[in-house]
Write a protein that holds these residues in place. Structure first.
Motif, PDB file in Angstrom:
ATOM      1  N   ARG A   1       0.833  -1.191   0.000  1.00 48.25           N
ATOM      2  CA  ARG A   1       0.000   0.000   0.000  1.00 48.25           C
ATOM      3  C   ARG A   1       0.867   1.239   0.000  1.00 48.25           C
ATOM      4  O   ARG A   1       2.025   1.201   0.391  1.00 48.25           O
ATOM      5  N   GLN A   2       0.268   2.333  -0.454  1.00 45.63           N
ATOM      6  CA  GLN A   2       1.030   3.580  -0.571  1.00 45.63           C
ATOM      7  C   GLN A   2       0.139   4.774  -0.292  1.00 45.63           C
ATOM      8  O   GLN A   2      -0.989   4.843  -0.788  1.00 45.63           O
ATOM      9  N   VAL A   3       0.676   5.699   0.488  1.00 47.55           N
ATOM     10  CA  VAL A   3       0.023   6.989   0.696  1.00 47.55           C
ATOM     11  C   VAL A   3       0.854   8.048   0.001  1.00 47.55           C
ATOM     12  O   VAL A   3       2.067   7.873  -0.172  1.00 47.55           O
TER      13      VAL A   3
ATOM     14  N   ALA B   1      -4.983   4.258   2.044  1.00 53.46           N
ATOM     15  CA  ALA B   1      -3.891   4.162   1.081  1.00 53.46           C
ATOM     16  C   ALA B   1      -4.440   3.605  -0.231  1.00 53.46           C
ATOM     17  O   ALA B   1      -5.585   3.139  -0.287  1.00 53.46           O
TER      18      ALA B   1
END
Length: 121
Positions: A37-39, A91
């Protein structure tokens, strides 16, 4: 290998959400798979990984006990069940795969398009 994640959405804190990832190719059963996951502004972070057979799994400490990774090789689909969601789980979630062992998730070369998960407080 063509991976596509889906199922994201908006959920309140404490709620549950399931996301999935489908491989339109013919090699899904030969791939170890993982969720990342990425923010915005941060690097993608590992969430969970699963072996080709689905027997072995491994989780990031931040999601252990709340998230469950699974797969259905007959449907070429990877799943992530998320419970007791927190705002910090917000995310874009990506699936990732490779023929490497599941513990080598940081080296997987195939990425799917992500799906947004938003947890409101």
């Amino acid at each position: 290998v063509q991976l596509q994640a889906s199922g994201g959405g908006l959920v309140q804190a404490g709620g549950s959400l399931n996301v999935s990832c489908t491989d339109s190719g013919r090699t899904f059963a030969s791939l170890s798979m993982a969720w990342f996951r990425q923010v915005p502004g941060k690097e993608r972070e590992f969430v969970a990984t699963i072996s080709r057979s689905g027997v072995n799994t491994y989780y990031a400490d931040s999601v252990k006990g709340r998230f469950t990774i699974s797969r259905d090789n007959s449907r070429n689909t990877l799943y992530l069940q998320m419970k007791n969601l927190k705002p910090e789980d917000t995310a874009v979630y990506y699936c990732r795969g490779d023929s490497l062992p599941y513990v080598d998730y940081d080296k997987f070369i195939y990425w799917g398009k992500g799906t947004q998960v938003t947890v409101s407080s």
